[in-house]
Enzyme design. Structure first.
Site, PDB file in Angstrom:
ATOM      1  N   HIS A 100       0.855  -1.196   0.000  1.00 27.16           N
ATOM      2  CA  HIS A 100       0.000   0.000   0.000  1.00 27.16           C
ATOM      3  C   HIS A 100       0.896   1.253   0.000  1.00 27.16           C
ATOM      4  O   HIS A 100       1.942   1.273   0.644  1.00 27.16           O
ATOM      5  CB  HIS A 100      -0.923  -0.009   1.220  1.00 27.16           C
ATOM      6  CG  HIS A 100      -1.996   1.020   1.110  1.00 27.16           C
ATOM      7  ND1 HIS A 100      -1.767   2.355   1.368  1.00 27.16           N
ATOM      8  CD2 HIS A 100      -3.285   0.927   0.710  1.00 27.16           C
ATOM      9  CE1 HIS A 100      -2.888   3.029   1.152  1.00 27.16           C
ATOM     10  NE2 HIS A 100      -3.829   2.182   0.749  1.00 27.16           N
TER      11      HIS A 100
ATOM     12  N   GLU B 148      -3.908   2.387  -7.375  1.00 30.31           N
ATOM     13  CA  GLU B 148      -4.190   3.512  -6.493  1.00 30.31           C
ATOM     14  C   GLU B 148      -3.361   4.701  -6.918  1.00 30.31           C
ATOM     15  O   GLU B 148      -2.172   4.775  -6.573  1.00 30.31           O
ATOM     16  CB  GLU B 148      -3.730   3.190  -5.079  1.00 30.31           C
ATOM     17  CG  GLU B 148      -4.388   2.047  -4.433  1.00 30.31           C
ATOM     18  CD  GLU B 148      -4.128   2.129  -2.946  1.00 30.31           C
ATOM     19  OE1 GLU B 148      -5.081   2.339  -2.217  1.00 30.31           O
ATOM     20  OE2 GLU B 148      -2.960   2.031  -2.551  1.00 30.31           O
TER      21      GLU B 148
HETATM   22  P1  PGA Z   1      -9.376   6.287   0.377  1.00 31.46           P
HETATM   23  O1  PGA Z   1      -8.181   5.263   0.462  1.00 31.46           O
HETATM   24  O2  PGA Z   1     -10.577   5.516  -0.094  1.00 31.46           O
HETATM   25  O3  PGA Z   1      -9.507   6.789   1.777  1.00 31.46           O
HETATM   26  O4  PGA Z   1      -8.954   7.338  -0.575  1.00 31.46           O
HETATM   27  C1  PGA Z   1      -7.996   4.320  -0.531  1.00 31.46           C
HETATM   28  C2  PGA Z   1      -6.834   3.474  -0.087  1.00 31.46           C
HETATM   29  O5  PGA Z   1      -5.819   4.026   0.321  1.00 31.46           O
HETATM   30  O6  PGA Z   1      -6.922   2.246  -0.088  1.00 31.46           O
END
Ligand code: PGA
Length: 251
Positions: free
Chosen positions: A92, A162
């Site tokens: 992540h 992401e």
């Molecule tokens: P968010 O985070 O939905 O709060 O933007 C997504 C993530 O980091 O998995």
């Protein structure tokens, strides 16, 4: 393909009691839902409170690359499996940024998770979108993080795209920075093309690709039309049972 929705609670909520309440509200309201695979990724410490349910699976938010040993503070793939956890988030962006996780380290974690039979949710994404270089950045991340992963092991791979600049915690102006559906489609296609080069045809077709850059109920409905998208990795919106359920229902 059944759509996947992962609730990444990050370092929330503050207590076990709140965690139990959140889990049970989501459980009750999603019992009948068959069209989505719902996965809850709470902090490690709350995992033993929850049993894998028919409609809810469990994920770790991270994992170590060895199954036992002198690694203070770490959690192994075997430990996760022993609690009925079937999935794990790896790489992540918040761990890359705040814990200094490198692609080399993430590669070890991906291999250990897959080797243990866990489904690994590998997160990739560019920190900014300028010029054309961000595509290449994502491709390089995939190459490094998946180095040495066999085609067979890759059957348990999931990719979460992401764009770091779109994650809620990194945004200052909410409406200003969102990925547009067309941009998402382009990146998903690009990721599938990269998977083809790295892991072959089957992985390119079969690997679920999720979007993880700040999804709410409205944006979920909009993104669902994006070809090749297999679901969402939801952060802050998963901390509200109502909002999370609205996202699941959008599917
Ligand atoms: P968010 O985070 O939905 O709060 O933007 C997504 C993530 O980091 O998995």
């Amino acid at each position: 393909m059944t759509k996947i929705v992962i609730a990444n609670w990050k370092m929330n909520p503050a207590s076990g009691l709140q965690a139990k309440r959140l889990f049970s509200s989501v459980f009750k309201k999603t019992k009948e839902i068959k069209r989505a695979k719902i996965i809850i990724a709470p902090p490690f410490i709350f995992l033993p409170f929850f049993k894998k349910k028919s409609n809810l699976a469990l994920a770790g938010q991270d994992v170590f690359w060895s199954n036992s040993g002198a690694y203070t503070g770490e959690i192994s793939p075997a430990m996760l499996k022993s609690l009925g956890v079937g999935y794990v988030i790896v790489g992540h962006s918040e761990r890359r940024e705040h814990l200094g996780e490198t692609d080399e380290l993430i590669n070890k974690k991906v291999k250990a998770a897959l080797g243990a039979g866990l489904k690994a949710v590998l997160c990739v994404g560019e920190s900014e979108r300028s010029g054309e270089n961000f595509h290449n950045f994502v491709r390089e991340e995939l190459k490094k993080d998946l180095k040495g992963v066999s085609r067979r092991a890759a059957r348990n791979l999931i990719i979460a795209y992401e764009p770091i600049w779109a994650i809620s915690g990194n945004r200052t102006v909410k409406t200003d920075k969102m990925v547009r559906p067309g941009e998402l489609f382009e990146m998903i296609t690009y990721i599938r093309r990269s998977l083809l080069d790295i892991l072959g045809k089957s992985a390119a077709y079969r690997t679920p690709i999720l979007y993880g850059g700040s999804v709410g109920a409205e944006s979920a409905a909009e993104f669902l039309g994006v070809g090749g998208l297999d679901g969402f990795l939801v952060g802050h919106a998963s901390l509200s049972a109502e909002e999370f359920i609205r996202i699941v229902k959008a599917i």
